[in-house]
Design a protein around this motif. Structure first.
Motif, PDB file in Angstrom:
ATOM      1  N   ARG A  88     -14.886  27.028   0.325  1.00 35.07           N
ATOM      2  CA  ARG A  88     -16.243  27.600   0.431  1.00 35.07           C
ATOM      3  C   ARG A  88     -16.256  29.068   0.018  1.00 35.07           C
ATOM      4  NH1 ARG A  88     -16.865  23.889   4.609  1.00 35.07           N
ATOM      5  NH2 ARG A  88     -15.948  25.212   6.202  1.00 35.07           N
ATOM      6  N   ALA A  89     -15.254  29.820   0.435  1.00 34.53           N
ATOM      7  CA  ALA A  89     -15.197  31.241   0.075  1.00 34.53           C
ATOM      8  C   ALA A  89     -15.010  31.407  -1.436  1.00 34.53           C
ATOM      9  CB  ALA A  89     -14.075  31.938   0.839  1.00 34.53           C
ATOM     10  N   ALA A  90     -14.197  30.549  -2.048  1.00 36.66           N
ATOM     11  CA  ALA A  90     -14.019  30.599  -3.500  1.00 36.66           C
ATOM     12  C   ALA A  90     -15.331  30.247  -4.195  1.00 36.66           C
ATOM     13  CB  ALA A  90     -12.907  29.644  -3.930  1.00 36.66           C
ATOM     14  N   GLN A  91     -16.065  29.289  -3.638  1.00 40.44           N
ATOM     15  CA  GLN A  91     -17.369  28.933  -4.205  1.00 40.44           C
ATOM     16  C   GLN A  91     -18.334  30.113  -4.123  1.00 40.44           C
ATOM     17  OE1 GLN A  91     -18.404  26.041  -5.872  1.00 40.44           O
ATOM     18  NE2 GLN A  91     -20.081  27.438  -6.330  1.00 40.44           N
ATOM     19  N   THR A  92     -18.277  30.848  -3.028  1.00 42.76           N
ATOM     20  CA  THR A  92     -19.119  32.038  -2.890  1.00 42.76           C
ATOM     21  C   THR A  92     -18.796  33.059  -3.978  1.00 42.76           C
ATOM     22  OG1 THR A  92     -19.369  31.695  -0.520  1.00 42.76           O
ATOM     23  CG2 THR A  92     -19.761  33.927  -1.324  1.00 42.76           C
ATOM     24  N   LEU A  93     -17.507  33.242  -4.259  1.00 43.43           N
ATOM     25  CA  LEU A  93     -17.118  34.152  -5.344  1.00 43.43           C
ATOM     26  C   LEU A  93     -17.690  33.685  -6.674  1.00 43.43           C
ATOM     27  CD1 LEU A  93     -13.375  34.815  -4.483  1.00 43.43           C
ATOM     28  CD2 LEU A  93     -15.230  36.468  -4.403  1.00 43.43           C
ATOM     29  N   LEU A  94     -17.588  32.390  -6.946  1.00 44.63           N
ATOM     30  CA  LEU A  94     -18.122  31.859  -8.197  1.00 44.63           C
ATOM     31  C   LEU A  94     -19.637  32.009  -8.249  1.00 44.63           C
ATOM     32  CD1 LEU A  94     -15.932  28.658  -8.578  1.00 44.63           C
ATOM     33  CD2 LEU A  94     -15.772  30.776  -9.898  1.00 44.63           C
ATOM     34  N   ASP A  95     -20.306  31.795  -7.120  1.00 48.48           N
ATOM     35  CA  ASP A  95     -21.763  31.998  -7.064  1.00 48.48           C
ATOM     36  C   ASP A  95     -22.117  33.448  -7.378  1.00 48.48           C
ATOM     37  OD1 ASP A  95     -22.073  29.324  -6.367  1.00 48.48           O
ATOM     38  OD2 ASP A  95     -22.370  29.738  -4.225  1.00 48.48           O
ATOM     39  N   ASP A  96     -21.320  34.386  -6.849  1.00 48.10           N
ATOM     40  CA  ASP A  96     -21.550  35.806  -7.135  1.00 48.10           C
ATOM     41  C   ASP A  96     -21.419  36.088  -8.636  1.00 48.10           C
ATOM     42  OD1 ASP A  96     -21.918  36.270  -4.436  1.00 48.10           O
ATOM     43  OD2 ASP A  96     -19.936  37.179  -4.131  1.00 48.10           O
ATOM     44  N   PHE A  97     -20.391  35.517  -9.256  1.00 46.02           N
ATOM     45  CA  PHE A  97     -20.218  35.697 -10.697  1.00 46.02           C
ATOM     46  C   PHE A  97     -21.393  35.092 -11.460  1.00 46.02           C
ATOM     47  CE2 PHE A  97     -15.516  36.111  -9.898  1.00 46.02           C
ATOM     48  CZ  PHE A  97     -15.422  37.399 -10.382  1.00 46.02           C
ATOM     49  N   GLU A  98     -21.861  33.931 -11.012  1.00 48.15           N
ATOM     50  CA  GLU A  98     -23.000  33.300 -11.679  1.00 48.15           C
ATOM     51  C   GLU A  98     -24.232  34.200 -11.618  1.00 48.15           C
ATOM     52  OE1 GLU A  98     -25.611  29.182 -11.670  1.00 48.15           O
ATOM     53  OE2 GLU A  98     -24.263  29.586  -9.994  1.00 48.15           O
ATOM     54  N   LEU A  99     -24.488  34.807 -10.477  1.00 47.11           N
ATOM     55  CA  LEU A  99     -25.627  35.714 -10.343  1.00 47.11           C
ATOM     56  C   LEU A  99     -25.508  36.912 -11.280  1.00 47.11           C
ATOM     57  CD1 LEU A  99     -26.203  35.698  -6.479  1.00 47.11           C
ATOM     58  CD2 LEU A  99     -27.661  34.673  -8.250  1.00 47.11           C
ATOM     59  N   ILE A 100     -24.308  37.439 -11.390  1.00 48.30           N
ATOM     60  CA  ILE A 100     -24.082  38.566 -12.293  1.00 48.30           C
ATOM     61  C   ILE A 100     -24.424  38.167 -13.725  1.00 48.30           C
ATOM     62  CG2 ILE A 100     -22.284  40.000 -13.359  1.00 48.30           C
ATOM     63  CD1 ILE A 100     -20.920  39.985 -10.554  1.00 48.30           C
ATOM     64  N   TRP A 101     -23.911  37.014 -14.163  1.00 43.26           N
ATOM     65  CA  TRP A 101     -24.149  36.590 -15.545  1.00 43.26           C
ATOM     66  C   TRP A 101     -25.595  36.200 -15.773  1.00 43.26           C
ATOM     67  CZ3 TRP A 101     -21.603  37.999 -19.516  1.00 43.26           C
ATOM     68  CH2 TRP A 101     -20.275  38.399 -19.353  1.00 43.26           C
ATOM     69  N   GLN A 102     -26.237  35.607 -14.786  1.00 45.66           N
ATOM     70  CA  GLN A 102     -27.659  35.303 -14.933  1.00 45.66           C
ATOM     71  C   GLN A 102     -28.461  36.591 -15.109  1.00 45.66           C
ATOM     72  OE1 GLN A 102     -28.600  32.976 -11.453  1.00 45.66           O
ATOM     73  NE2 GLN A 102     -28.095  31.054 -12.467  1.00 45.66           N
ATOM     74  N   GLY A 103     -28.114  37.620 -14.335  1.00 49.61           N
ATOM     75  CA  GLY A 103     -28.779  38.917 -14.466  1.00 49.61           C
ATOM     76  C   GLY A 103     -28.559  39.530 -15.834  1.00 49.61           C
TER      77      GLY A 103
END
Length: 117
Positions: A88-103
């Protein structure tokens, strides 16, 4: 507007590296997948792969060092279980990266729309 990546407070850079290096291998990903639902002995896992018991043990050790699995002894056997908290914590990191790239993509789209034609 610059978006900065906020590193997960639960992982050091070294831990993040260990997690994603461990998950880079298909056999290790499969071991995690198989053990998230239920415990398995290292022997049972070794029987699933066309490699030596020692090679499977090494994969398990890499996963354990990354905290992707836990290992406990029951009698003469070692039982392995996937660690959903780390997943779950690794998924949170990936979600954070996704938000950065979406921005970033959104800002690029805005710039392209503003550019004179």
């Amino acid at each position: 507007m610059v978006t900065h990546f906020e590193k997960s407070p639960t992982f050091s850079d070294d831990q993040v590296d260990r997690i994603f290096r461990a998950l880079a291998d298909a056999t290790r990903r499969d071991i995690v997948r198989r053990t998230l639902g239920e415990e398995a002995t290292v022997s049972a896992l070794a029987a699933l792969y066309e490699m030596s018991f020692a090679a499977v043990q090494k994969h398990v050790s890499v996963l354990e060092a990354a905290d992707l699995i836990t290992k406990r002894q029951q009698g003469r056997e070692r039982l392995v279980r996937g660690n959903p908290d780390t997943i779950r914590a690794a998924q949170t990191l990936l979600d954070d990266f996704e938000l950065i790239w979406q921005g970033r993509i959104s800002r690029l789209d805005t710039l392209l729309e503003e550019e004179p034609r």
